[in-house]
Scaffold this motif. Structure first.
Motif, PDB file in Angstrom:
ATOM      1  N   ARG A 228       0.809  -1.220   0.000  1.00  0.00           N
ATOM      2  CA  ARG A 228       0.000   0.000   0.000  1.00  0.00           C
ATOM      3  C   ARG A 228       0.844   1.272   0.000  1.00  0.00           C
ATOM      4  NH1 ARG A 228      -2.943   0.999   5.718  1.00  0.00           N
ATOM      5  NH2 ARG A 228      -3.364   2.935   4.608  1.00  0.00           N
ATOM      6  N   TRP A 229       2.158   1.122   0.216  1.00  0.00           N
ATOM      7  CA  TRP A 229       3.037   2.287   0.235  1.00  0.00           C
ATOM      8  C   TRP A 229       3.703   2.559  -1.109  1.00  0.00           C
ATOM      9  CZ3 TRP A 229       3.830   5.720   4.271  1.00  0.00           C
ATOM     10  CH2 TRP A 229       3.152   5.412   5.445  1.00  0.00           C
ATOM     11  N   LYS A 230       3.532   1.660  -2.062  1.00  0.00           N
ATOM     12  CA  LYS A 230       4.124   1.873  -3.385  1.00  0.00           C
ATOM     13  C   LYS A 230       3.639   3.191  -3.982  1.00  0.00           C
ATOM     14  CE  LYS A 230       4.743  -2.926  -4.930  1.00  0.00           C
ATOM     15  NZ  LYS A 230       4.300  -3.917  -5.944  1.00  0.00           N
ATOM     16  N   GLY A 231       4.582   3.962  -4.480  1.00  0.00           N
ATOM     17  CA  GLY A 231       4.225   5.217  -5.128  1.00  0.00           C
ATOM     18  C   GLY A 231       3.973   6.367  -4.179  1.00  0.00           C
ATOM     19  N   ARG A 232       4.009   6.125  -2.889  1.00  0.00           N
ATOM     20  CA  ARG A 232       3.787   7.204  -1.918  1.00  0.00           C
ATOM     21  C   ARG A 232       5.125   7.815  -1.513  1.00  0.00           C
ATOM     22  NH1 ARG A 232      -0.203   4.626   2.580  1.00  0.00           N
ATOM     23  NH2 ARG A 232      -0.012   6.720   3.457  1.00  0.00           N
TER      24      ARG A 232
END
Length: 213
Positions: free
Chosen positions: A154-158
């Motif tokens: 869920r942290w990908k790209g953040r």
């Protein structure tokens, strides 16, 4: 490509290798139980040698304001990394008091540990996801442990986070491909013995993290 931090730098050879390999940050450890600990004199000498060649992050474990202040001055630190059991309130206090970016290490073993990160998002400038060490361990990190990287989905790209824990020249490329972190952080993964940085492994890690550069 992520930023690169080589933590636990304590010698000029390791510092020079990190700069030569174009790492973005070094970590100076202000925690006496660690084999990577540097005192104020050593930190000052390393900071003077580094100059503007690389960013400097000071690692502190449940430290009081006095120790942080001394380390900040000696190491001419660009950021503070809190690697203990500091609360979100304490992280916010440190950021307000010292006026430099604050990174908070989040110890991870299970999906439930990831939930604690949300409480720190507004208090810290960067969250560093690291492998949780055993309850009886003397050190909060730098033990070569890794966690399940799929927990970071869920942290990908953040923005505003980094990956640590068991990263080596051999696996950092896979870690980057899987999690797409803004920053990768290694310590024991570039050592020949606890606290002894290997310049060749530092260069290999940076090359593996930036294969196209």
């Amino acid at each position: 490509m992520p930023a690169i931090k080589i933590c636990g730098i304590a010698t000029t050879d390791a510092l020079d290798a990190a700069i030569e390999a174009r790492a973005d940050y070094i970590g100076l450890v202000f925690f006496p139980p660690s084999p990577r600990h540097v005192d104020g004199h050593a930190a000052s000498a390393l900071a003077m040698r580094a100059g503007a060649g690389i960013g400097r992050v000071g690692l502190f474990v449940d430290a009081d304001d006095s120790l942080i202040s001394e380390g900040l001055k000696a190491g001419r630190l660009d950021a503070l990394q809190l690697h203990g059991k500091e609360t979100a309130q304490r992280v916010a206090e440190v950021r307000s008091r010292f006026g430099v970016p604050v990174w908070k290490a989040i110890s991870v073993a299970t999906a439930r540990d990831m939930e604690t990160a949300e409480a720190y998002r507004s208090a810290a400038d960067l969250l560093l996801f690291d492998a949780k060490t055993p309850a009886d361990a003397a050190l909060p990190g730098g033990m070569g442990l890794r966690f399940d990287w799929s927990l970071l989905e869920r942290w990908k790209g953040r923005p505003g986070w980094g990956l640590a824990g068991g990263l080596t020249p051999d696996n950092v490329g896979d870690a980057i491909a899987l999690t797409r972190p803004p920053l990768v952080d290694t310590s024991s993964g570039v050592e020949s013995a606890p606290g002894v940085k290997d310049p060749d492994r530092i260069r290999a890690f940076c090359k593996a993290a930036r294969p196209a550069s």
